[in-house]
Design an enzyme around this catalytic site. Structure first.
Site, short mmCIF file in Angstrom:
data_model
loop_
_atom_site.label_atom_id
_atom_site.label_comp_id
_atom_site.label_asym_id
_atom_site.label_seq_id
_atom_site.Cartn_x
_atom_site.Cartn_y
_atom_site.Cartn_z
N GLN A 148 0.77 -1.46 -0.03
CA GLN A 148 -0.16 -0.14 0.06
C GLN A 148 0.99 1.24 -0.07
OE1 GLN A 148 -3.04 -0.33 2.97
NE2 GLN A 148 -4.41 -1.39 1.35
N MET A 172 -26.26 14.34 -21.13
CA MET A 172 -25.63 15.46 -21.89
C MET A 172 -24.70 14.79 -22.90
SD MET A 172 -25.34 18.66 -22.11
CE MET A 172 -25.30 19.83 -20.63
#
Lengths: 594, 179
Positions: free
Chosen positions: A116, A491
């Site tokens: 990580q 859109m």
């Protein structure tokens, strides 16, 4: 540990408290466990557990924009940090003050491709105003105080502080905020005196003036909006707001021309094109506003007030640049206007308003709603009814907050919901982040527990962060999600219809969930309207319900958002409706613009 | 920016920065991210006590772009001061270069003559190679390199441009972008 010493994690929390923070939006993970452990043992800070780190940043943005305070985010290293990147970029583009704390692998593992691990400061460098990696526990407090100062000063923005895990465990000294000043960062707040005089003189001599104001007014605090309103009313000049600036000048004022730009009103855009003096305060000549640059307001003297010198002369060459804070500058403009006893040219101004009235009479935001009870709902009508049914509360209690997702519904909300006060409208302007509105509404509600907070959404955008329903449920936040559901990425569909030969590539939202059942699954209330006759009852019930609500409003799937200035076109080439013939009209160089 | 007919200008810009980790990456990232040109860039700490570094960079662009570059640089939080030396009147510009030539005796003798002419210094020699050090304006170094090329030039290392304004005014006295 000596008596004055604390762990890095405790220092972090003390610094937050001393900065006036009361709520943190976050998600734990290995590299921030010491901070979460310290959080568990104190009562000063509330933590809101989001379901995805992007949601944490948008929530902090909503909180910041509605309260005027700095929003705070706490996430872990690696994926925690990378998930936050969209939110950070959104905050950077819209100048929202955020401090984002990221965990990091211990200092001795940095650069080792540890579990990580990611290069958080490297990844976030271009999407933050500034960032820090803290490698000494005795620098934690100082760095955090500096981060808050940088986030809220000048042009606000997001700041990341990367905190390795060993630093969170280590013992060190706390430094109080008063003892911290930034070595060099001092944004300029007061405008240049000579430029101010010249600007006000140009304003006074104008024949066809217009105020064009943006998010800079909102960021300068509510007093800036009051001062702007005073200045606009005293001059009698017309005023238009950008998408980011809605609420800075009262929408109910007859001098307000509505929003300008790609989906702005006819009168605002035509007035921008034909004006002779443009007074831009806290707006940045964004491409959504200017349209074709070479034909942008060709005959005007341009005054540009901005706190960020790099915004000046970036897209549009201006005549009178003023670097300064909007509140300070507008206050000074008002003083000069009065001291010099300036009066507008009454005859010219009358002629200008007459011209504006002609443009207004085109009624560019009109639409036709069949009021037969069984008729299909027009999305504009749904949003307009929402505005009308919350208007009284907005006027009397000033506690109606609207957030939006991104797309057609966003533009319709900007067009049809009037805002008379700042900090009541939260939308993703610069980055255009689908999925912004719902977590932002959660952040707004955390800052205003008793307010009516509504996310005006499209179903496609809402799907991008709907995991936050779980957050809303956990904290019993009565956020309302008002979905204008047309089963399309509206859109995208509109551009495909108008500019890509009606080839609807991948824009249909197939396999949508049943939003009423979805609400039920998360312990929220689901409502649905499919016909005009059901709409008002659903809105009324949504407002009256003191729980999280999803109102699924089925609207006309074919409706397009007008007015529209197609990419690469000038303001006067604005299209008012489907009859205006678009495809032939759009030049090839306009097609490449987004 | 739309395509423009404006002339391209060359500017030498001095940037004083807080010497903190990542500051150079911020400056370079800004140029890469916004598509500006860097012709040369040099950096070193110039004041150890206040931990200030000075970046000298040379860039090219239209007047509007150059102004934008300076404003964007000035906007970086750890940037203390941006000065456009090109705009502030005449300045002294210098580069240092180390050049290695390798070859037979005759070629090497030839390079010695050339280096004399250019005022370069020989700083290393072996039976088959010389290293020259030269300080001068960019064009002068370009010319020296050009002259050495036929005689076994095999390595070039240059610092990029350093500059200070002519006359008595120090960097603190010159107009900064934010003023």
């Amino acid at each position: 540990m000596s008596e004055t010493q604390m762990t890095g994690a405790e220092i972090v929390l003390k610094a937050l408290v001393d900065q006036g923070v009361d709520v943190v939006f976050g998600y734990p993970g290995g590299a921030v466990l010491p901070i979460y452990d310290a959080l568990h043992q104190q009562n000063h800070l509330r933590h809101v557990l989001v379901r995805h780190e992007q949601g944490a940043v948008h929530a902090a943005e909503g909180y910041a924009r509605s309260t005027g305070k700095v929003g705070v985010v706490l996430v872990t290293s690696g994926p925690g940090a990378t998930n936050a990147v969209t939110g950070l970029t959104d905050a950077l583009m819209d100048s929202i003050p955020i401090v984002c704390l990221t965990g990091q692998v211990p200092t001795h593992l940095i650069g080792n491709d540890a579990f990580q691990e990611c290069d958080t400061t490297g990844i976030t460098r271009p999407c933050t105003k500034h960032n820090y990696l803290v490698k000494d526990v005795n620098h934690v407090a100082r760095t955090l105080h500096e981060a808050f100062y940088v986030a809220r000063s000048g042009r606000p923005g997001p700041v990341v502080v990367d905190l390795p895990k060993d630093i969170q465990f280590a013992a060190g000294e706390y430094t109080p905020p008063e003892a911290v000043t930034h070595k060099t960062y001092r944004p300029k707040l007061s405008g240049d005196a000579e430029a101010l005089e010249a600007a006000v003189e140009a304003m006074a001599n104008a024949k066809r003036p217009i105020f064009y104001t943006g998010g800079g007014i909102i960021n300068a605090g509510p007093e800036a909006s009051d001062l702007l309103t005073e200045l606009v009313r005293e001059t009698g000049y017309p005023c238009t707001n950008t998408l980011m600036g809605l609420g800075a000048f009262p929408a109910s004022d007859p001098q307000f021309l509505g929003m300008l730009g790609m989906h702005g009103t006819y009168e605002a855009n035509l007035a921008m094109y034909h004006c002779d003096v443009m007074i831009n305060i806290g707006a940045r000549f964004d491409d959504r506003v200017t349209g074709k640059l070479s034909e942008f307001s060709p005959n005007s003297t341009k005054i540009h007030v901005d706190i960020d010198p790099s915004s000046i002369n970036k897209n549009v060459r201006v005549d009178i640049p003023i670097v300064g804070d909007a509140r300070t500058v507008v206050k000074r403009m008002l003083e000069i206007w009065r001291a010099r006893r300036y009066k507008p040219d009454a005859a010219a101004l009358r002629a200008w308003w007459n011209q504006i009235q002609v443009w207004r009479d085109r009624r560019s935001l009109s639409f036709h709603q069949d009021m037969d009870a069984g008729a299909i709902i027009k999305p504009q009508h749904a949003i307009k009814r929402l505005a009308q049914m919350t208007a009284e509360r907005a006027q009397t209690r000033n506690d109606v907050f609207i957030t939006t997702e991104v797309g057609q519904h966003q533009m319709w909300a900007a067009q049809h919901i009037p805002f008379d006060r700042p900090n009541r409208w939260m939308t993703s302007g610069g980055l255009g982040t689908m999925g912004y509105g719902f977590p932002a509404a959660i952040g707004v509600q955390m800052g205003h527990p008793d307010a009516l907070v509504i996310d005006v959404a499209g179903e496609a955008s809402f799907m991008m962060n709907l995991q936050e329903l779980s957050t809303a449920a956990q904290y019993r936040l009565p956020v309302k999600v008002f979905i204008t559901n047309n089963h399309w990425m509206g859109m995208v569909r509109q551009w495909q219809e108008l500019l890509h030969g009606e080839r609807y590539s991948e824009s249909y939202m197939d396999s949508l969930p049943d939003f009423v059942k979805l609400a039920g699954a998360f312990g929220a209330v689901g409502l649905r309207a499919t016909k005009v006759g059901e709409l008002d009852d659903v809105i009324a019930e949504m407002i009256a319900t003191d729980r999280t609500v999803i109102a699924d409003i089925h609207v006309d799937q074919n409706e397009n958002c007008f007015p529209m200035i197609p990419g690469g076109k000038a303001h006067y080439e604005i299209l008012l409706g489907p009859g205006d013939g678009l495809q032939e009209a759009t030049p090839e160089d306009g097609m490449v613009l987004v | 920016m739309p395509p423009t007919q404006e002339p391209i200008e060359r500017h030498t810009i001095a940037v004083l920065v807080d010497n903190e980790p990542g500051v150079l990456a911020r400056v370079i990232g800004l140029f890469a991210g916004r598509g500006y040109n860097i012709e040369s860039l040099t950096v070193a700490e110039v004041d150890a006590r206040s931990q200030r570094s000075r970046i000298t960079l040379v860039t090219r662009g239209t007047r509007m772009i150059v102004e934008q570059i300076k404003a964007q640089l000035d906007r970086l939080v750890p940037v203390d001061r941006v000065t456009d030396l090109t705009d502030e009147g005449p300045c002294v510009e210098r580069e240092l270069a180390l050049l290695k030539v390798r070859g037979g005796r005759e070629d090497l003798v030839q390079t010695l003559r050339i280096s004399d002419f250019f005022g370069a210094r020989m700083v290393d020699s072996s039976n088959e190679s010389f290293v020259f050090e030269i300080t001068g304006e960019t064009a002068q170094i370009d010319a020296f390199i050009h002259m050495l090329e036929p005689y076994g030039l095999c390595e070039v290392s240059r610092t990029g441009v350093l500059a200070v304004a002519k006359g008595p005014l120090g960097i603190g006295d010159l107009q900064a972008v934010s003023e």
